[in-house]
Design a protein around this motif. Sequence first.
Motif, PDB file in Angstrom:
ATOM      1  N   ARG A 416       0.827  -1.203   0.000  1.00 45.62           N
ATOM      2  CA  ARG A 416       0.000   0.000   0.000  1.00 45.62           C
ATOM      3  C   ARG A 416       0.864   1.257   0.000  1.00 45.62           C
ATOM      4  NH1 ARG A 416      -4.486   1.098   4.630  1.00 45.62           N
ATOM      5  NH2 ARG A 416      -4.598  -1.160   4.418  1.00 45.62           N
ATOM      6  N   GLN A 417       1.922   1.252   0.798  1.00 41.77           N
ATOM      7  CA  GLN A 417       2.790   2.429   0.879  1.00 41.77           C
ATOM      8  C   GLN A 417       3.472   2.704  -0.454  1.00 41.77           C
ATOM      9  OE1 GLN A 417       6.130   2.014   3.507  1.00 41.77           O
ATOM     10  NE2 GLN A 417       6.423   4.208   3.725  1.00 41.77           N
ATOM     11  N   MET A 418       3.977   1.648  -1.111  1.00 43.43           N
ATOM     12  CA  MET A 418       4.658   1.847  -2.381  1.00 43.43           C
ATOM     13  C   MET A 418       3.700   2.361  -3.450  1.00 43.43           C
ATOM     14  SD  MET A 418       6.950  -0.848  -4.597  1.00 43.43           S
ATOM     15  CE  MET A 418       8.219  -0.913  -3.329  1.00 43.43           C
ATOM     16  N   ALA A 419       2.483   1.826  -3.497  1.00 46.33           N
ATOM     17  CA  ALA A 419       1.500   2.285  -4.483  1.00 46.33           C
ATOM     18  C   ALA A 419       1.153   3.755  -4.269  1.00 46.33           C
ATOM     19  CB  ALA A 419       0.247   1.419  -4.411  1.00 46.33           C
ATOM     20  N   THR A 420       0.984   4.149  -3.004  1.00 44.83           N
ATOM     21  CA  THR A 420       0.629   5.541  -2.709  1.00 44.83           C
ATOM     22  C   THR A 420       1.758   6.494  -3.078  1.00 44.83           C
ATOM     23  OG1 THR A 420      -0.731   4.747  -0.862  1.00 44.83           O
ATOM     24  CG2 THR A 420      -0.196   7.082  -0.904  1.00 44.83           C
ATOM     25  N   LEU A 421       2.996   6.143  -2.708  1.00 41.04           N
ATOM     26  CA  LEU A 421       4.134   7.002  -3.033  1.00 41.04           C
ATOM     27  C   LEU A 421       4.322   7.141  -4.536  1.00 41.04           C
ATOM     28  CD1 LEU A 421       6.724   5.797  -0.357  1.00 41.04           C
ATOM     29  CD2 LEU A 421       5.448   7.948  -0.380  1.00 41.04           C
ATOM     30  N   ARG A 422       4.083   6.055  -5.264  1.00 44.66           N
ATOM     31  CA  ARG A 422       4.261   6.116  -6.726  1.00 44.66           C
ATOM     32  C   ARG A 422       3.194   6.996  -7.375  1.00 44.66           C
ATOM     33  NH1 ARG A 422       7.529   6.751 -10.175  1.00 44.66           N
ATOM     34  NH2 ARG A 422       8.008   5.288 -11.845  1.00 44.66           N
ATOM     35  N   LEU A 423       1.982   6.989  -6.841  1.00 44.01           N
ATOM     36  CA  LEU A 423       0.939   7.875  -7.367  1.00 44.01           C
ATOM     37  C   LEU A 423       1.305   9.342  -7.132  1.00 44.01           C
ATOM     38  CD1 LEU A 423      -2.319   5.975  -6.358  1.00 44.01           C
ATOM     39  CD2 LEU A 423      -1.435   6.322  -8.653  1.00 44.01           C
ATOM     40  N   LYS A 424       1.962   9.616  -6.016  1.00 42.26           N
ATOM     41  CA  LYS A 424       2.446  10.984  -5.786  1.00 42.26           C
ATOM     42  C   LYS A 424       3.497  11.349  -6.828  1.00 42.26           C
ATOM     43  CE  LYS A 424       1.868  10.657  -0.767  1.00 42.26           C
ATOM     44  NZ  LYS A 424       2.571  10.678   0.532  1.00 42.26           N
ATOM     45  N   ASP A 425       4.379  10.384  -7.154  1.00 43.31           N
ATOM     46  CA  ASP A 425       5.394  10.632  -8.185  1.00 43.31           C
ATOM     47  C   ASP A 425       4.745  10.951  -9.527  1.00 43.31           C
ATOM     48  OD1 ASP A 425       7.383  10.161  -6.353  1.00 43.31           O
ATOM     49  OD2 ASP A 425       7.717   8.078  -6.948  1.00 43.31           O
ATOM     50  N   PHE A 426       3.595  10.331  -9.797  1.00 37.36           N
ATOM     51  CA  PHE A 426       2.903  10.558 -11.065  1.00 37.36           C
ATOM     52  C   PHE A 426       2.200  11.911 -11.094  1.00 37.36           C
ATOM     53  CE2 PHE A 426       2.346   5.688 -11.577  1.00 37.36           C
ATOM     54  CZ  PHE A 426       3.645   5.600 -12.049  1.00 37.36           C
ATOM     55  N   GLY A 427       2.199  12.642  -9.975  1.00 37.78           N
ATOM     56  CA  GLY A 427       1.625  13.982  -9.951  1.00 37.78           C
ATOM     57  C   GLY A 427       0.218  14.074  -9.408  1.00 37.78           C
ATOM     58  N   TYR A 428      -0.293  13.023  -8.781  1.00 37.89           N
ATOM     59  CA  TYR A 428      -1.641  13.061  -8.222  1.00 37.89           C
ATOM     60  C   TYR A 428      -1.558  13.532  -6.766  1.00 37.89           C
ATOM     61  CZ  TYR A 428      -3.085  10.504 -12.363  1.00 37.89           C
ATOM     62  OH  TYR A 428      -3.334  10.134 -13.662  1.00 37.89           O
TER      63      TYR A 428
END
Length: 719
Positions: A416-428
């Motif tokens: 869950r943490q990795m998915a959330t951090l990656r979505l932040k990287d994508f600009g969301y």
Amino acid sequence: MMASRKRTGLNDRPVTPNLKQKGLKALDRQMLSYIVPPIIFPVRGLPGFCAPRMQYAETLKEPMLEVKRKAVLPRELRRIRASALTGDKKYGSVMDVLQIVYGQDFGAILKDYVDTHQEELYKKGIMPDSLFIRLGGIGKPYIETNYDQPSKAFFLDVVVDCLLDGEHYQKCVSFYIRYKMSFCAMDPRCFLWEIGLYRSDADDELRDTNRTKADGNLLPKITAAKYDEIVDDLLENYNPEALDAPRPVDVYKIADGMKLAVHELLIPDYNILGQLHFWPGTIEHLDKDGSKKVSRANSLDIFINKLSCSTMVAKRSSLAHEIGHLFCSRMFELLQIMAGNKHGAVVNKRKKQPKGADIPKELESQPSKFSGHLLLPRRTALPFVEEYIRKLGGHASPKQMEAIVRKVMDTFQVSRQMATLRLKDFGYDVAKGVNRYVDGHYVPAYGTSNGEWKNGVDYIIEHKAVFELYFDDAQFRQVIDTGRFVFVENHLCLADRRYIRMGAVQKMGSPRVWLTDYARNHIDECCLAFRERGVSLHRYYDGVLNREICKRVVDYRYDPMRTREENIQLMDEYARITDGLPSGFGQTVKYHMNRVGVRPGDLAEEMELDPKMVQYFRKELEPVVGILPPKEEDASKNKNHLTKRSVVTMALLMHLMPDWSDHLLEQAHYILDRSDREEKVWWVTLKTSYMCAIEEINATFRKLGITALTSKFPENSAA
């Protein structure tokens, strides 16, 4: 000409590593397995070495420093290696290795160069009208190099700003000293190859801005685009199908293609998730029957701890992290081995780094970012998320973003943490309020009114940090002392029914309180904002957001955002309770117990008192002097006495609002002394945390080093 080097008998076999320039292809398992402990550059007075002989050359074709060495006994070698990095410092930078291990004196080297190269300096325009040039002083040296070099011949520049003294004036000039750090078995040494005038715009590979720069620890300065480039190249070579469609990346296949040996063991240290060995050694683990066992570990062996990585998601994440160390940390670890530093032989992925760990922060942060880019490659993960949001109409609320995170977790098999951090990287930006883990629990998803977040600003805070910030920040104290903000779901929210809902109290001292859906979707309208400083450190954010909120704190009962009728209704309700508070401690206690529906036996049990004492408190109009001890410390020895602690505990168990808890203390003839740290903590708790369960308050007090109010703690709290 370069003098011929004689072999010493240590690993004389030839090494023919298969080296390429890009990514991990520059790292060869065979080459690493042949690395021998380095023969350290002589420190004055040590036996077994010859003095260095300086030779300056005009080009890179000939070395400028040659070290003749003799065979050293293993015992003596270990002694020298152990003393290479002195003190408590566990890891050495390039400067540490050059100066401490190899005994390099940059001032002496440059002084000798200036004294012997006067004509050359004149020709290059340095003080041509002076009869002489002398080195007057040097500044602090720094490293300049790039990371895209093969491991067996790594060049770097030590750049030094110098003050030159001429016949009539002085001039500042920068020199560079170019070193060759040799990490292969035939040359486990450091060579000085060239000294010259430094120009940042020179046509030089080490100053090529298109290449990845390295810092003073030989750790790369990697951008997000560079991570994506490395990952795409890696997947194209070892797992190309992962770039065709959204699917889990096969990290085990990648490790197998890179000839990395992956082992799953039961490592006793539960804090260790994974371990990578850069140097042959041993590893302690548990056998099937639980007995301890020591096994051999070869260089580039990866070990996954089955005790702490019980799921495939955790194992995949740990393996990707260790692969990231090979890309991001290999030169740093080889530098430690070259310096004879035993700490460079092994790197661990830990749940939490030990206190006082003397490691560069990039050493663990870069592999963590790398693992996120590897398991969620932009080429497949970003289109997958964009398509999902397109189906929602092009915008996702915090609650919908939680569903997207779960979808990404299931599709790519990540945490869950990795998915959330990656979505932040994508600009969301909306993902910034999703899956936040604070104080041992996940905070419900929240977002701003327009979906945008101010950079470096957040709206959650650890419970402990509320008190620490109150101690340190005067502006924050003024806001908290109004009693207008309550600690709910790790937010400091306006005490308003539009933002906070309270359900039926299921158990004495444990209310059901939460933010409304409106508050969670408009968190910037009702909650204080903080500037982030690391993982758990915060600073009060005195920006427009908080100033707009604090404008409504003029009157505790009046809110200009409500209609006149709503304000009148709420003010009447508040006045009915406040004005109806009786005089006398006993009557006040009885009034609040009847209002919230608390029985004397339940209150006595939670306060850990004799039920007769609670009945006695209820009957007294005001405390009898005879039952009050002369000193508070004497009262602490007998829990049945009415003390400040008892009154504070009673107010928190009944969840009294700040004005009402102040009234209760006043009726007990007590005033909290805010010059005392413990009583200041009680004050902040009564102002902000009166809706928290007593177990949560006790856990926070323990973190602050304050005596808990009762003996009850959360179930997941350590004793």
